[in-house]
Design an enzyme around this catalytic site. Structure first.
Site, PDB file in Angstrom:
ATOM      1  N   GLY A  56     -14.338 -23.673 -15.229  1.00  0.00           N
ATOM      2  CA  GLY A  56     -15.509 -22.801 -15.220  1.00  0.00           C
ATOM      3  C   GLY A  56     -16.479 -23.291 -14.166  1.00  0.00           C
ATOM      4  O   GLY A  56     -16.395 -24.443 -13.746  1.00  0.00           O
ATOM      5  N   CYS A  83     -10.158 -29.047 -15.899  1.00  0.00           N
ATOM      6  CA  CYS A  83     -11.356 -29.049 -15.052  1.00  0.00           C
ATOM      7  C   CYS A  83     -12.627 -29.014 -15.901  1.00  0.00           C
ATOM      8  O   CYS A  83     -12.937 -29.985 -16.565  1.00  0.00           O
ATOM      9  CB  CYS A  83     -11.271 -27.914 -14.030  1.00  0.00           C
ATOM     10  N   TYR A  84     -13.358 -27.899 -15.942  1.00  0.00           N
ATOM     11  CA  TYR A  84     -14.542 -27.838 -16.810  1.00  0.00           C
ATOM     12  C   TYR A  84     -14.149 -28.173 -18.253  1.00  0.00           C
ATOM     13  O   TYR A  84     -14.849 -28.897 -18.956  1.00  0.00           O
ATOM     14  CB  TYR A  84     -15.159 -26.431 -16.743  1.00  0.00           C
ATOM     15  N   HIS A 173      -6.101 -28.735 -11.630  1.00  0.00           N
ATOM     16  CA  HIS A 173      -5.632 -27.448 -12.179  1.00  0.00           C
ATOM     17  C   HIS A 173      -4.099 -27.386 -12.195  1.00  0.00           C
ATOM     18  O   HIS A 173      -3.484 -27.075 -11.170  1.00  0.00           O
ATOM     19  CB  HIS A 173      -6.164 -26.292 -11.311  1.00  0.00           C
ATOM     20  N   GLU A 175      -2.340 -25.114 -13.470  1.00  0.00           N
ATOM     21  CA  GLU A 175      -1.875 -23.718 -13.485  1.00  0.00           C
ATOM     22  C   GLU A 175      -1.642 -23.152 -12.089  1.00  0.00           C
ATOM     23  O   GLU A 175      -0.970 -22.138 -11.950  1.00  0.00           O
ATOM     24  CB  GLU A 175      -2.877 -22.840 -14.254  1.00  0.00           C
ATOM     25  N   SER A 228      -0.593   5.234  -7.211  1.00  0.00           N
ATOM     26  CA  SER A 228      -0.765   4.886  -5.791  1.00  0.00           C
ATOM     27  C   SER A 228       0.573   4.798  -5.075  1.00  0.00           C
ATOM     28  O   SER A 228       0.631   4.753  -3.859  1.00  0.00           O
ATOM     29  CB  SER A 228      -1.461   3.524  -5.691  1.00  0.00           C
ATOM     30  N   GLY A 230       2.508   2.213  -5.550  1.00  0.00           N
ATOM     31  CA  GLY A 230       2.854   0.792  -5.598  1.00  0.00           C
ATOM     32  C   GLY A 230       3.540   0.449  -6.918  1.00  0.00           C
ATOM     33  O   GLY A 230       3.648   1.296  -7.810  1.00  0.00           O
ATOM     34  N   VAL A 231       3.952  -0.815  -7.021  1.00  0.00           N
ATOM     35  CA  VAL A 231       4.742  -1.194  -8.194  1.00  0.00           C
ATOM     36  C   VAL A 231       3.935  -1.070  -9.491  1.00  0.00           C
ATOM     37  O   VAL A 231       4.457  -0.610 -10.514  1.00  0.00           O
ATOM     38  CB  VAL A 231       5.357  -2.619  -8.024  1.00  0.00           C
ATOM     39  N   ASP A 232       2.646  -1.400  -9.462  1.00  0.00           N
ATOM     40  CA  ASP A 232       1.870  -1.408 -10.712  1.00  0.00           C
ATOM     41  C   ASP A 232       1.792  -0.009 -11.321  1.00  0.00           C
ATOM     42  O   ASP A 232       2.091   0.188 -12.496  1.00  0.00           O
ATOM     43  CB  ASP A 232       0.438  -1.927 -10.470  1.00  0.00           C
ATOM     44  N   LYS A 374       1.319  -9.808 -11.010  1.00  0.00           N
ATOM     45  CA  LYS A 374       2.269  -8.977 -10.281  1.00  0.00           C
ATOM     46  C   LYS A 374       3.722  -9.265 -10.679  1.00  0.00           C
ATOM     47  O   LYS A 374       4.506  -8.348 -10.910  1.00  0.00           O
ATOM     48  CB  LYS A 374       2.056  -9.230  -8.792  1.00  0.00           C
TER      49      LYS A 374
END
Ligand code: XMP
Length: 518
Positions: A56, A83-84, A173, A175, A228, A230-232, A374
């Site tokens: 954060g 982290c935070y 981090h 992640e 659109s 696109g894939v999403d 994605k």
């Protein structure tokens, strides 16, 4: 769902919070991100096998920075602080956190870090590896009951652990992909500390979401989907057609800022699907609105709003009423970079900019992919049976070439960029590099410089080439395109495209840059 093992991620406002959730899900464990204010009783009810505190932007020692009830440490549930979140554990359990002075313990970027292999969350990783640090405060004193299990040159307490209570705190981090063994560290926390069995996959997500939307949307309402190409939005079209069948209308707005031939290709693809598909050509409408606009956020706001007005107009045309829904293929990076929750605005993605009067026009906005990344959307698309050509389409931002033309957008600049971008894409595909690079495109900078062509002086635009490798688009590396390919792209563009006399290659990663230039 209730018997499924679950991790709760408590959100303290960092940029990578959903990325943590994404990593956990990727490792086969269901995971939800909750606000840090989630009451202890609710946490107990959810019965998580582990809790993760995120990063954060604040400092834990300030009175008004986000905190958790200390009771959380008495629940007997393993906790990982990042982290935070790491500093919060230290501060709340009697250690101390202080601001780093310039030359002492402040770190940003890839950092060589020692991680003690005797600590279970560092199993299977070398003692020294690269981690991603991003902090201005640091843990000065380790709380009682904890031992130091990691350090870097600048940061004496980069990782601490209390094995008995199963609390672990990492200054870096794990992640983000920039942390070399980050995924292994999270895996160790899940499987070695929380004793996860791993009972989650994307197939479940599709089934659960279809069931949920069926009951929420009911038997009568219709859905207008902003498609659109696109894939999403394509994955969403496939998902929603399983929810409402032919009560789904997919509207593709061609704003004239698509890549070369793209509008026609999208139309050809979706016309062959068993869905109601509509293409709306609105080039003039968008270009007029963008006239003389130079600021990137202003461009994004104008385009986001205009999309909304087109959807409203189309809804009128197709008799879609206020008991019907508007659906968008918003995914998580769109949400977080647009600054929702406690996160900073990085750039407002077009689908988070619908005007209030457009939102009010519909019964609700349906965005069931808004917690996914994605690559998760792609996995879902495969489960729904979409062809690889759609699943592997490289992403193209909703605002299109408007955010790849730095400064004001004109028809002429859009045509120039379209031509140059096409050459770049063609050469990369011809060289077979398209399989190794996740997104690549050209940017028309606003910079003009002097050149010489033939025997004459030119004063033309500089074109930037951008190509990145990434899995989640939250972090990305610039692609190491071989020089001979760059050579061919450069020669062809200079020779074939009028108005460009210099080509540069963007060699920044994300962070500190972003994928798009605006
Ligand atoms: P950035 O530039 O934020 O890009 O690092 C990350 C990914 O998001 C895409 N992008 C967008 N996609 N609407 C979209 O649908 C937008 O407004 C938008 N802005 C960026 C970008 O192309 C990259 O894949």
């Amino acid at each position: 769902m209730s018997n499924r093992e679950k991790i709760i991620v408590l959100d303290f406002g960092g940029q990578y919070n959903q990325l943590i959730a994404r990593r956990v899900r990727e490792l086969g464990v269901y995971c939800e991100v909750k606000p840090y204010t989630m009451p202890i009783d609710e946490i107990k009810e959810e019965n998580p096998i582990g809790i993760i505190f995120t990063g954060g932007p604040q400092s834990v020692y300030l009175d008004d920075s986000p905190k958790v009830d200390k009771e959380i440490f008495s629940l007997g549930i393993p906790i990982l602080g990042i982290c935070y979140g790491c500093q919060l554990i230290a501060q709340l359990l009697g250690g101390s956190v202080v601001a780093a002075s310039d030359d002492n313990a402040r770190e940003y970027g890839k950092t060589n870090t020692y991680l003690n292999p005797d600590c279970e969350i560092f199993d299977d990783i070398p003692e020294n590896s690269s981690t991603w640090m991003s902090h201005g405060d640091y843990m000065e004193k380790v709380p009682n009951g904890f031992v130091n299990v990691g350090h870097s040159a600048a940061c004496p307490n980069a990782a601490i652990a209390n094995k008995e209570k199963r609390f672990y705190a990492l200054q870096f981090h794990p992640e983000v992909n920039h942390t070399e063994y980050g995924k292994t560290i999270i895996k160790n926390f899940l499987y070695k500390v929380c004793q996860a069995k791993g009972d989650w996959n994307m197939d479940d997500f599709g089934k659960i979401t279809i069931q949920r939307l069926k009951s929420e949307i009911g038997e009568n309402s219709r859905i207008l989907l902003a498609l659109s190409g696109g894939v999403d939005s394509a994955v969403l079209a496939a998902l929603l057609s399983r929810v409402v069948g032919k009560r789904l209308t997919c509207v593709f707005v061609d704003h004239g800022l698509m890549r070369k031939d793209e509008g026609d290709e999208i139309e050809a693809t979706f016309k062959s699907w068993d869905i109601n598909f509509v293409r709306v050509n609105t080039e003039k409408r968008f270009l007029d609105k963008l006239k003389n606009i130079e600021d990137p956020q202003e461009k994004r706001h104008i385009i986001g709003a205009e999309f909304g007005y087109v959807f409203r107009d189309e809804a009128e045309k197709f008799g879609i009423t206020n008991s019907d829904y508007l659906a968008q293929g918003t995914i998580y990076p769109d949400v977080i970079e647009s600054g929702e929750g406690d996160a900073e605005v990085i750039k407002s993605h077009h689908n988070k900019l619908l005007p209030p009067e457009v939102i009010a026009r519909f019964k609700g906005i349906v965005e069931p992919l808004d917690l996914l990344f994605k690559d998760e959307v792609r996995a879902l698309g495969r489960n729904l049976g979409l062809p690889e050509t759609i699943i592997n389409r490289q992403p193209f931002p909703g605002p299109g070439l408007a955010i790849r033309i730095i400064g004001d957008v004109t028809q002429e600049k859009a045509d120039t960029l379209r031509q140059a971008d096409y050459i770049m894409r063609e050469e990369i595909a011809n060289a077979g590099e398209d399989k190794n690079i996740n997104q690549y495109f050209a940017v028309l900078t606003n910079l003009r410089s002097v050149g010489v062509m033939g025997d004459g002086r030119t004063y033309d635009y500089t074109l930037a080439l951008r190509a990145v490798t990434t899995t989640d688009f939250m972090t990305a590396d610039y692609a190491r395109i071989p020089y001979d390919i760059l050579d061919r792209i450069s020669n062809r563009i200079i020779n074939e495209v009028k108005g460009i006399n210099r080509i540069v290659y963007d060699i920044t990663s994300k962070p500190p840059a972003t994928v798009e230039w605006e």
